[in-house]
Design a protein around this motif. Structure first.
Motif, PDB file in Angstrom:
ATOM      1  N   ARG A  15      38.844  40.482  45.985  1.00 45.29           N
ATOM      2  CA  ARG A  15      39.396  40.047  45.045  1.00 45.29           C
ATOM      3  C   ARG A  15      38.849  38.980  44.150  1.00 45.29           C
ATOM      4  NH1 ARG A  15      43.779  37.494  43.408  1.00 45.29           N
ATOM      5  NH2 ARG A  15      42.928  35.825  45.110  1.00 45.29           N
ATOM      6  N   ASN A  16      38.155  37.984  45.465  1.00 45.63           N
ATOM      7  CA  ASN A  16      37.486  36.667  44.242  1.00 45.63           C
ATOM      8  C   ASN A  16      35.937  36.645  44.263  1.00 45.63           C
ATOM      9  OD1 ASN A  16      40.126  35.488  45.084  1.00 45.63           O
ATOM     10  ND2 ASN A  16      39.179  34.462  46.682  1.00 45.63           N
ATOM     11  N   LEU A  17      35.465  37.770  44.923  1.00 44.93           N
ATOM     12  CA  LEU A  17      33.989  38.266  45.275  1.00 44.93           C
ATOM     13  C   LEU A  17      33.883  38.821  43.733  1.00 44.93           C
ATOM     14  CD1 LEU A  17      32.423  39.483  48.311  1.00 44.93           C
ATOM     15  CD2 LEU A  17      31.754  37.927  46.716  1.00 44.93           C
ATOM     16  N   ILE A  18      35.191  40.398  43.047  1.00 44.87           N
ATOM     17  CA  ILE A  18      34.850  40.957  42.284  1.00 44.87           C
ATOM     18  C   ILE A  18      35.199  39.640  40.453  1.00 44.87           C
ATOM     19  CG2 ILE A  18      36.368  42.110  40.418  1.00 44.87           C
ATOM     20  CD1 ILE A  18      36.831  43.651  42.903  1.00 44.87           C
ATOM     21  N   ILE A  19      35.660  38.551  40.349  1.00 45.09           N
ATOM     22  CA  ILE A  19      36.162  37.407  39.568  1.00 45.09           C
ATOM     23  C   ILE A  19      34.845  36.457  39.814  1.00 45.09           C
ATOM     24  CG2 ILE A  19      37.127  35.599  38.860  1.00 45.09           C
ATOM     25  CD1 ILE A  19      39.727  36.721  39.956  1.00 45.09           C
ATOM     26  N   ALA A  20      34.616  36.527  40.603  1.00 51.97           N
ATOM     27  CA  ALA A  20      32.959  35.252  40.759  1.00 51.97           C
ATOM     28  C   ALA A  20      31.763  35.891  40.242  1.00 51.97           C
ATOM     29  CB  ALA A  20      33.214  34.610  42.336  1.00 51.97           C
ATOM     30  N   SER A  21      31.343  37.257  41.078  1.00 52.99           N
ATOM     31  CA  SER A  21      30.073  38.137  40.360  1.00 52.99           C
ATOM     32  C   SER A  21      30.939  38.615  38.710  1.00 52.99           C
ATOM     33  CB  SER A  21      30.137  39.788  40.465  1.00 52.99           C
ATOM     34  OG  SER A  21      30.544  39.449  42.305  1.00 52.99           O
ATOM     35  N   THR A  22      31.871  38.836  38.047  1.00 55.26           N
ATOM     36  CA  THR A  22      31.896  38.935  36.455  1.00 55.26           C
ATOM     37  C   THR A  22      32.197  37.252  35.404  1.00 55.26           C
ATOM     38  OG1 THR A  22      33.738  40.628  36.817  1.00 55.26           O
ATOM     39  CG2 THR A  22      33.557  39.497  34.981  1.00 55.26           C
ATOM     40  N   ALA A  23      32.445  36.722  36.394  1.00 54.61           N
ATOM     41  CA  ALA A  23      32.271  34.995  35.261  1.00 54.61           C
ATOM     42  C   ALA A  23      30.829  34.770  35.508  1.00 54.61           C
ATOM     43  CB  ALA A  23      33.198  33.748  36.737  1.00 54.61           C
ATOM     44  N   LEU A  24      30.394  35.142  36.642  1.00 55.19           N
ATOM     45  CA  LEU A  24      29.016  34.700  36.445  1.00 55.19           C
ATOM     46  C   LEU A  24      27.630  35.741  35.586  1.00 55.19           C
ATOM     47  CD1 LEU A  24      27.274  34.385  40.572  1.00 55.19           C
ATOM     48  CD2 LEU A  24      27.154  32.526  39.150  1.00 55.19           C
ATOM     49  N   MET A  25      27.923  36.759  35.749  1.00 52.18           N
ATOM     50  CA  MET A  25      27.678  37.770  35.016  1.00 52.18           C
ATOM     51  C   MET A  25      27.871  37.578  33.335  1.00 52.18           C
ATOM     52  SD  MET A  25      27.544  41.199  36.863  1.00 52.18           S
ATOM     53  CE  MET A  25      28.407  41.432  37.370  1.00 52.18           C
ATOM     54  N   LEU A  26      29.399  37.520  32.512  1.00 55.57           N
ATOM     55  CA  LEU A  26      29.177  36.507  32.159  1.00 55.57           C
ATOM     56  C   LEU A  26      28.602  35.423  30.869  1.00 55.57           C
ATOM     57  CD1 LEU A  26      33.464  37.235  31.402  1.00 55.57           C
ATOM     58  CD2 LEU A  26      31.653  38.238  30.884  1.00 55.57           C
ATOM     59  N   LEU A  27      28.496  34.459  31.952  1.00 53.44           N
ATOM     60  CA  LEU A  27      27.012  33.820  31.578  1.00 53.44           C
ATOM     61  C   LEU A  27      26.108  33.915  31.167  1.00 53.44           C
ATOM     62  CD1 LEU A  27      27.258  31.324  35.155  1.00 53.44           C
ATOM     63  CD2 LEU A  27      28.560  31.402  32.977  1.00 53.44           C
ATOM     64  N   VAL A  28      25.181  34.879  30.790  1.00 54.26           N
ATOM     65  CA  VAL A  28      24.907  35.436  30.771  1.00 54.26           C
ATOM     66  C   VAL A  28      24.924  36.619  28.994  1.00 54.26           C
ATOM     67  CG1 VAL A  28      23.017  37.432  30.696  1.00 54.26           C
ATOM     68  CG2 VAL A  28      23.355  35.924  32.128  1.00 54.26           C
ATOM     69  N   ILE A  29      26.258  37.363  29.306  1.00 58.13           N
ATOM     70  CA  ILE A  29      26.568  38.682  28.630  1.00 58.13           C
ATOM     71  C   ILE A  29      27.500  37.559  27.262  1.00 58.13           C
ATOM     72  CG2 ILE A  29      28.248  40.158  27.928  1.00 58.13           C
ATOM     73  CD1 ILE A  29      27.509  40.663  31.290  1.00 58.13           C
ATOM     74  N   LEU A  30      28.135  36.861  27.730  1.00 58.87           N
ATOM     75  CA  LEU A  30      28.740  35.748  26.394  1.00 58.87           C
ATOM     76  C   LEU A  30      27.793  35.076  25.525  1.00 58.87           C
ATOM     77  CD1 LEU A  30      32.318  34.561  28.185  1.00 58.87           C
ATOM     78  CD2 LEU A  30      31.890  36.202  26.685  1.00 58.87           C
ATOM     79  N   PRO A  31      26.916  34.420  26.206  1.00 59.30           N
ATOM     80  CA  PRO A  31      25.647  33.520  25.422  1.00 59.30           C
ATOM     81  C   PRO A  31      25.218  34.860  24.373  1.00 59.30           C
ATOM     82  CG  PRO A  31      25.667  32.950  27.172  1.00 59.30           C
ATOM     83  CD  PRO A  31      26.456  33.743  27.153  1.00 59.30           C
ATOM     84  N   VAL A  32      24.269  36.003  25.090  1.00 62.62           N
ATOM     85  CA  VAL A  32      23.702  36.959  24.085  1.00 62.62           C
ATOM     86  C   VAL A  32      24.793  37.463  22.880  1.00 62.62           C
ATOM     87  CG1 VAL A  32      23.277  39.470  24.178  1.00 62.62           C
ATOM     88  CG2 VAL A  32      22.635  37.484  26.172  1.00 62.62           C
ATOM     89  N   ILE A  33      26.059  37.486  23.250  1.00 64.44           N
ATOM     90  CA  ILE A  33      27.301  38.463  22.919  1.00 64.44           C
ATOM     91  C   ILE A  33      27.471  37.979  21.350  1.00 64.44           C
ATOM     92  CG2 ILE A  33      28.667  39.371  21.660  1.00 64.44           C
ATOM     93  CD1 ILE A  33      29.550  40.411  24.913  1.00 64.44           C
ATOM     94  N   ALA A  34      26.907  36.455  21.850  1.00 66.71           N
ATOM     95  CA  ALA A  34      27.146  35.144  20.302  1.00 66.71           C
ATOM     96  C   ALA A  34      26.400  35.303  19.543  1.00 66.71           C
ATOM     97  CB  ALA A  34      28.391  34.020  20.793  1.00 66.71           C
TER      98      ALA A  34
END
Length: 376
Positions: A15-34
């Motif tokens: 579960r922690n791997l899923i959360i950490a991987s998702t958080a790392l990818m959101l570092l790119v996804i969220l700024p791109v969307i914004a």
């Protein structure tokens, strides 16, 4: 929700791997969307304050940001995947029961032999000489070593609160080392489609105190029936939604015979075949071994329908109302006079035939052997 709130340490780490991987990818996804919305608003045609530069073609600063940030994220994800793959290798014995809680040196893991049947789960406890169907139990905070195989087709052993999915394959053994940290009742399932009874191929997982587990073992011993090879061969036949069943004694070597595909008398075990291969083969005597190696047709020979059988092995017309052997009756076909009732004429469910049409298998038309001998 169970995956994100598990009760076993292995599942928690996953579960922690899923959360950490998702958080790392959101570092790119969220700024791109914004930035997509920001750029669209700032450089709209009606904004006279935005800079118009049709000759722009390169910015070193932008290139550094665009390539460096994803590269760092990929490196971090790769490192996490590498470490997690080895740390959570299902074949690797546990080194801890929970964070900052290593496995005590004097703790002996509980061994459970798992057999995926059509369409139910058999759990054998070799240390106690007992077995159970569609229910297993284990003491909390005690490592469990699962030895997993299948009787016919591929399945996947999956207890979401305990650990990830592990394949169950005929003639092969996979392993899983896991631990449940909380007491309670959990559910397990097959997560790999394996035929018509797949959706009912579920089981209960009881995480108990040591005292509760001892009581469960005593109950299985006192109320269970013997599980010998003859009983196993009957149990192996396809069936759906089987109730929980206990076996107070288990034939010695039954699991090894299931793993070796040689429970039925006269069958050659996989290990015996491997030994023959390692010694150079049986040469002329190999022809006599062929009948001992037949396995997939065992149900047909005993008068039972094999898994996934079609006409002529099943005797059922394509897309007909008569359901496969071992399935629970359905109610959706009551308009046709009920289910599992043999029909003398093709019914409306057999949409590829007209009334009075031949219900036999299609005649062989392709790949006919040439009548005249010729050289290739």
């Amino acid at each position: 929700m169970v995956v994100m709130n598990p009760s076993g340490d292995v599942a928690v780490q996953q579960r922690n791997l899923i959360i950490a991987s998702t958080a790392l990818m959101l570092l790119v996804i969220l700024p791109v969307i914004a930035l997509t919305f920001i750029f669209a608003w700032r450089y709209r045609a009606s904004n006279p304050d935005s800079t118009y530069d049709p000759n722009f073609h390169h910015s070193t600063q932008l290139e550094v940001i665009i390539w460096t940030v994803p590269l760092l994220i990929i490196i971090a994800l790769g490192a996490m995947a590498w470490i997690g793959t080895h740390t959570l290798d299902p074949f690797r014995p546990l080194s801890r029961l929970a964070p900052n809680k290593p496995v005590p040196a004097d703790v002996k893991p509980l061994t459970v032999q798992v057999v995926a049947l059509d369409w139910k789960w058999l759990f054998i406890y070799p240390e106690f000489g007992i077995a159970s169907l569609n229910e297993m139990a284990a003491p909390a905070n005690v490592p469990v070593t699962f030895k997993i195989t299948s009787s016919s087709v591929w399945n996947t052993f999956y207890v979401p609160a305990l650990a990830g999915m592990i394949y169950a394959m005929p003639g092969m053994e996979t392993n899983l080392h896991a631990v449940m940290n909380h007491e309670g009742e959990f559910s397990g399932q097959s997560a790999h489609y394996s035929g018509s009874g797949f959706s009912r191929m579920t089981f209960g997982f009881l995480s108990l105190s040591q005292h509760g587990f001892d009581e469960w073992v005593a109950k299985v011993r006192s109320t269970g029936t013997p599980l010998d090879r003859e009983a196993y061969l009957k149990l192996e036949k396809p069936s759906e939604a089987e109730p929980v069943r206990y076996f107070g004694s288990v034939d010695s070597g039954l699991y090894d015979a299931v793993l070796g595909l040689c429970v039925r008398p006269g069958q050659m075990c996989v290990s015996e075949m491997h030994h023959i291969d390692r010694t150079g083969g049986a040469a002329d005597e190999s022809a006599a071994n062929r009948a001992r190696l037949d396995y997939d047709n065992r149900r047909l020979e005993s008068g039972d329908e094999p898994s996934g059988a079609t006409f002529p092995a099943s005797g059922r017309p394509p897309q007909g109302s008569v359901q496969p052997q071992g399935m629970m009756p359905r109610d959706q076909d009551l308009s046709r006079g009920g289910v599992n009732t043999p029909k003398t004429e093709p019914d409306q469910g057999q949409g590829n035939a007209l009334p009075g049409a031949n219900r036999e298998p299609a005649p062989a038309q392709l790949n006919n052997r040439p009548t005249d001998s010729h050289e290739h």
